[in-house]
Every structure is written in C-alpha cells, then in structure tokens.
Design an enzyme around this catalytic site. Sequence first.
Site, PDB file in Angstrom:
ATOM      1  N   LYS A 177      41.235  46.494  29.742  1.00 47.67           N
ATOM      2  CA  LYS A 177      41.746  46.776  30.464  1.00 47.67           C
ATOM      3  C   LYS A 177      41.892  45.707  31.819  1.00 47.67           C
ATOM      4  CE  LYS A 177      42.040  48.198  34.528  1.00 47.67           C
ATOM      5  NZ  LYS A 177      43.168  47.244  35.785  1.00 47.67           N
ATOM      6  N   GLY A 230      34.666  40.861  38.042  1.00 42.50           N
ATOM      7  CA  GLY A 230      35.633  41.090  39.616  1.00 42.50           C
ATOM      8  C   GLY A 230      35.042  41.439  40.400  1.00 42.50           C
ATOM      9  N   GLU A 252      30.163  40.494  35.925  1.00 43.15           N
ATOM     10  CA  GLU A 252      30.707  38.905  36.576  1.00 43.15           C
ATOM     11  C   GLU A 252      30.902  38.906  37.720  1.00 43.15           C
ATOM     12  OE1 GLU A 252      31.489  35.771  37.777  1.00 43.15           O
ATOM     13  OE2 GLU A 252      32.750  35.833  35.881  1.00 43.15           O
ATOM     14  N   CYS A 286      35.714  33.094  40.500  1.00 45.84           N
ATOM     15  CA  CYS A 286      34.689  33.609  41.469  1.00 45.84           C
ATOM     16  C   CYS A 286      32.983  32.396  41.870  1.00 45.84           C
ATOM     17  CB  CYS A 286      33.911  33.904  40.285  1.00 45.84           C
ATOM     18  SG  CYS A 286      34.022  33.038  38.790  1.00 45.84           S
ATOM     19  N   GLU A 384      32.489  36.597  50.498  1.00 43.71           N
ATOM     20  CA  GLU A 384      33.390  35.753  49.456  1.00 43.71           C
ATOM     21  C   GLU A 384      35.197  35.840  49.931  1.00 43.71           C
ATOM     22  OE1 GLU A 384      33.771  37.635  45.380  1.00 43.71           O
ATOM     23  OE2 GLU A 384      33.882  35.713  44.678  1.00 43.71           O
TER      24      GLU A 384
HETATM   25  P1  NAI Z   1      37.952  44.708  41.795  1.00 43.08           P
HETATM   26  O1  NAI Z   1      37.288  44.095  41.092  1.00 43.08           O
HETATM   27  O2  NAI Z   1      38.800  46.154  42.316  1.00 43.08           O
HETATM   28  O3  NAI Z   1      38.978  44.726  40.480  1.00 43.08           O
HETATM   29  C1  NAI Z   1      38.434  44.181  39.214  1.00 43.08           C
HETATM   30  C2  NAI Z   1      39.176  44.953  37.787  1.00 43.08           C
HETATM   31  O4  NAI Z   1      38.506  46.049  38.160  1.00 43.08           O
HETATM   32  C3  NAI Z   1      41.250  45.302  38.187  1.00 43.08           C
HETATM   33  O5  NAI Z   1      40.881  44.866  36.501  1.00 43.08           O
HETATM   34  C4  NAI Z   1      40.781  46.260  38.244  1.00 43.08           C
HETATM   35  O6  NAI Z   1      42.193  47.821  37.555  1.00 43.08           O
HETATM   36  C5  NAI Z   1      39.647  47.698  38.078  1.00 43.08           C
HETATM   37  N1  NAI Z   1      39.312  48.409  38.830  1.00 43.08           N
HETATM   38  C6  NAI Z   1      39.384  48.225  40.024  1.00 43.08           C
HETATM   39  N2  NAI Z   1      38.547  49.747  40.374  1.00 43.08           N
HETATM   40  C7  NAI Z   1      38.016  50.571  39.457  1.00 43.08           C
HETATM   41  C8  NAI Z   1      36.709  51.035  39.015  1.00 43.08           C
HETATM   42  N3  NAI Z   1      36.635  52.544  39.805  1.00 43.08           N
HETATM   43  N4  NAI Z   1      36.655  51.484  37.576  1.00 43.08           N
HETATM   44  C9  NAI Z   1      37.056  50.656  36.923  1.00 43.08           C
HETATM   45  N5  NAI Z   1      37.337  49.514  37.063  1.00 43.08           N
HETATM   46  C10 NAI Z   1      38.222  49.175  38.140  1.00 43.08           C
HETATM   47  O7  NAI Z   1      38.980  43.176  42.308  1.00 43.08           O
HETATM   48  P2  NAI Z   1      40.546  43.161  42.950  1.00 43.08           P
HETATM   49  O8  NAI Z   1      40.868  44.736  43.768  1.00 43.08           O
HETATM   50  O9  NAI Z   1      41.461  42.739  42.379  1.00 43.08           O
HETATM   51  O10 NAI Z   1      40.187  41.966  44.082  1.00 43.08           O
HETATM   52  C11 NAI Z   1      39.774  42.426  45.236  1.00 43.08           C
HETATM   53  C12 NAI Z   1      38.361  41.085  45.364  1.00 43.08           C
HETATM   54  O11 NAI Z   1      37.804  40.874  44.869  1.00 43.08           O
HETATM   55  C13 NAI Z   1      39.209  39.873  45.553  1.00 43.08           C
HETATM   56  O12 NAI Z   1      39.528  40.014  46.734  1.00 43.08           O
HETATM   57  C14 NAI Z   1      37.365  38.981  45.382  1.00 43.08           C
HETATM   58  O13 NAI Z   1      37.474  38.601  46.653  1.00 43.08           O
HETATM   59  C15 NAI Z   1      37.438  39.708  44.228  1.00 43.08           C
HETATM   60  N6  NAI Z   1      37.464  39.522  42.762  1.00 43.08           N
HETATM   61  C16 NAI Z   1      36.581  38.939  42.342  1.00 43.08           C
HETATM   62  C17 NAI Z   1      36.577  37.686  41.311  1.00 43.08           C
HETATM   63  C18 NAI Z   1      35.526  37.502  40.568  1.00 43.08           C
HETATM   64  O14 NAI Z   1      35.760  36.740  39.173  1.00 43.08           O
HETATM   65  N7  NAI Z   1      34.658  37.095  41.228  1.00 43.08           N
HETATM   66  C19 NAI Z   1      37.498  38.378  40.584  1.00 43.08           C
HETATM   67  C20 NAI Z   1      38.859  39.310  41.283  1.00 43.08           C
HETATM   68  C21 NAI Z   1      38.974  39.912  42.340  1.00 43.08           C
END
Ligand code: NAI
Length: 491
Positions: A177, A230, A252, A286, A384
Amino acid sequence: MTHQLFIDGAYCDAASGQVFDVVDPSNRQVFAQVARGGAEDIDRAVTAARRAFDHGPWPRMSGAERAAVLRRMGDTIAARRDELARVEVQDNGKPLPEALWDIDDTAGVFHFYADLAERLDNAAVQDITLSVEGFTSKAVKEPVGVAGAIIPWNFPMLMASWKVAPALAAGCTVVLKPSELTPLTALELGRIAADAGLPAGALNIVTGFGPEAGQPLTEHPGVDKLAFTGSVPTGSRIMATAARDIKTVSLELGGKSPLVVFADTPIDEAVEWILFGIFWNQGEVCSATSRVLVEAPIYDALLARLTEEAQKIRIGHGLQDGVLLGPLVSPSQHEKVLAAIKRGKAEGRLVTGGGVPEGLEAGCYIQPTIFADMAEDSWIWREEIFGPVVCIKPFTSEADAIRMANDSRFGLAAAVMSADLDRAERVARAFRAGIVWINCSQPTFTEAPWGGYKQSGIGRELGEWGLNNYLETKQITTWDRHRPWGWYLKD
Ligand code: NAI
Ligand code: MG
C-alpha cells in the site's frame, strides 16, 4: 492519466470505481489520477497473495530461481532510471539528482536481495548440535507468508523496494500500500514484476488512503506479517491492530536525530554534513539531522558559517539545474512545517529562513531554516518536523552532549564528529540509537542494518536483517528409530 491497482498479475480499477488526484507539489496542480482502493480491493489483493503463497510456485521455487526474477526487476528499474526519477520529481518534489539516487538504490536493493535469495539455498538449513544422543536436529528458515507493506511518501520507490525485495527474496507474497501522496513509481513495480516473470499474486499493489486501504490491510486475517514505515501515531495504531491476530510487525518510525560536533572538527566539514543532514530531500527524512549540538568553543563560528551557507542553497523546481531544495511533498505537509516554524519562533531565535521563498509561492516551498537558543524542553527541540528545519545548541562536556543527544523519545539515528576517533567511538557506543554515523551523517547502505531504538521502531531493514524480517524458523528433530526408547510400551 488514470492509474489502476495491480492485483493478481493484472491492472484493474478499484471495486468502487473511484479515483483520487495525484498532485505536483511544485505548482499544486493535479497531474494524474489513481484508483482509490478500499477494503474490497484489499480483500481481493490479500486473497490473491494468499493463494499465491499457499498454492503458487513462488515460495516453492529455489532461491536461485527467485533471484533470477529479482535480478530482472533490478535490471528494468536501472534501465528506466531517468524516466522513473522524473516521475518521482513530479510526484514528490525532490531534486532530480536525488531522485536518480533513489532509483539507482532501488535497483541496487533488488540486486542485493537477489544475491541473498540465491544464498538461501545453502543457508536456509542450519544443523543443530544436541546434548542428547540419538536425536539429530536442524533449523530451517521458511518464508513467513503473506506480507502487508505500508510505506510513506519521502522515498516512494525506494521504500517500496526495502520491503518488497526482501519479502520476495524470502519467498513471501506481498500486498503493498503506497502513500496516497506519491503512488506512481510504486505502482510501476507491478508492470516491472510481471515483465520479469513474477507469478501472478506474488506482488499486489493497492493505492488509496490510510483509513480506507491501509487499515483494512492491517486488519485482514489473511496477512501474516506487517511492515510499516511512517509516523509514530500510525505505527502505534498498526501495532495495536496487529496484536489482535498476533501478526508479526516491523516498524520504522520517526526521529529527531542529533549530530554532536566536537571542537576539534574543521568547521567546513561539520557545516557540509549538517547541510546535507537536514536539507537533502527537503528534510523529509526519518533520520534527518534535525538537532545539532556544537562544542562551545566553535559554536558561534560554526553557526555563522552554517547560516551563510544555508542562505546560498538554491531552491526551485526539482528538474532545474543546480537546485538542492525542492518543494515539500504536499500542501498539507507545507502547512504543517510552516505551523512548526511559527511555534519555533515563539520558543527560540529564528536565525535564518522560516518563510516561503519569493517568487515560488505557487509551490510548496520553504526556505532552509535554522533555530537557535531554544530550551531543551521546547517543542521545536523535541518533536519531529519533517521539513528543512534544524535546531542548534551548544554543549560544554562530552557527558552533557551524550545526555542531551539521548534525551528524546526517539532513537533512530545519531552522529558524532571529532578528530579523536577514540572519543567518537565512545560517544557512538553511548548513543541510544539504531544508526550511528561517525564524521558524516545520512549515508545509507543496502548492506547495513537500518532501524530504530525506543519509539523510532521495531526491527531492522536492509542487509541480512531485512531478509530475516520475512523468514520464520522451523525446528525439525529426528529420532534414530533403531535405538530403544520404550517409555510407555515396555518390551
Ligand atoms: P503516516 O504515517 O500517517 O502515513 C504513512 C503510510 O501509512 C501511508 O501509506 C498512509 O496511507 C498509511 N496509513 C495512514 N493511516 C493508516 C492506518 N490507520 N492504517 C494503516 N495505514 C495507514 O504519515 P503521513 O500522514 O504521510 O505524514 C504525517 C507525518 O508523519 C509527517 O509529517 C512526518 O512527520 C511523519 N512521517 C514520517 C516518516 C518516516 O519515514 N519516519 C515518513 C512519512 C511521514
Ligand atoms: Mg504527489
């Protein structure tokens, strides 16, 4: 252009028939549409992956046969590098040279795990020496089953490869996904896999939003293992959902990674790695170097030089020559980072940046931003931000630097710079973080373990550790039936 889901070896529409927009962050314009996957699509994808695992050829092939497919996937990605990198620039915003790194690394990850798949033919069975006579025993590594992979938007195709390549190498089948913000390059993996001869159902890709497509994937009883990259809140939720069926999880998550600079470091060397550490990929990394700790004697000089160089960074469209900072990934991320900067202004001193560059208001651009003089318990120092924003503080002793570096709920990465390698090694060992750099920051290698301590995650990706995420270990023990046993049936 409308892009479809990839399920059971073919591209198809979402069951609902719905699509969503893909946005170019350099101008906030919609440039493509993608199928809006939901629970029904996830169910079809998991069913296909389950069938491919339980009855299909993929887990039953030799590692060498799987390696041939993975190698062809890597070759195709390498051959299409320029085209794929340009899609990445349009979808994510990153500068073209960095997008090219991503695609080269993606091809490299497929090639690396092809080698490990091949090696599994000999390494999957380990003899065990028992202390009791008459028994022989061995440990056999087997694929864990159907893997659900959920990935973010900062390295769209590379993050797909970190999960898909080791999972396929192990003999697992996968439902991927991608992030709703950057779905395009990951979706191409379907075509690339099919052309390389991957059996139908071994890789399925469902694009869509977190709650609509991600959540059903984490809840599906047909999934054996979840791999996620994420944010911490989403990771925590995935772990809670996985607990219901005792699914294995690897996570991660985020970070607030420190770089400790001792006064014996040449200032230009430190400045170079700080700039790279926080401004490459727009700081949407990250492991980004978001906290810098500088030994007091060089603090003022370093901050002055860092500020001067940050102001010279060329900001603009990722396809423009010489651009080092593109737009952030999306209007919402842009707003989020601007809000963080506003908060930072109330907590510390804005040294430079903090705004939208003049003339680039149509895109999601933000200037390279430096904050100083914030308190250790301030929000800007602790949380972050995921943008081109760095916080800098002085320190006076090694012990204090270590204490401040470790004073975080995160523990993904940390770095130390010093001419004294014994000291650097001592500090590296003292960091509570999964990835530590000495005299550099950020370089990432496919062969080396990647993952975090504390709230930065569980498990390790890349290298042999990445493969182990997708392997179960089975014990097979044999009794020598020519010997007498006779516990119940005597004579
Ligand atoms: P997110 O962690 O919500 O999204 C990452 C992935 O998880 C996406 O594919 C999203 O569709 C999926 N997702 C979201 N809610 C879910 C759920 N309930 N169940 C299963 N999958 C789900 O991050 P988002 O909204 O893209 O970004 C928000 C913040 O997260 C950013 O501003 C940043 O601070 C942080 N982030 C950190 C990352 C890292 O590599 N550590 C990468 C992306 C975002
Ligand atoms: Mg986009």
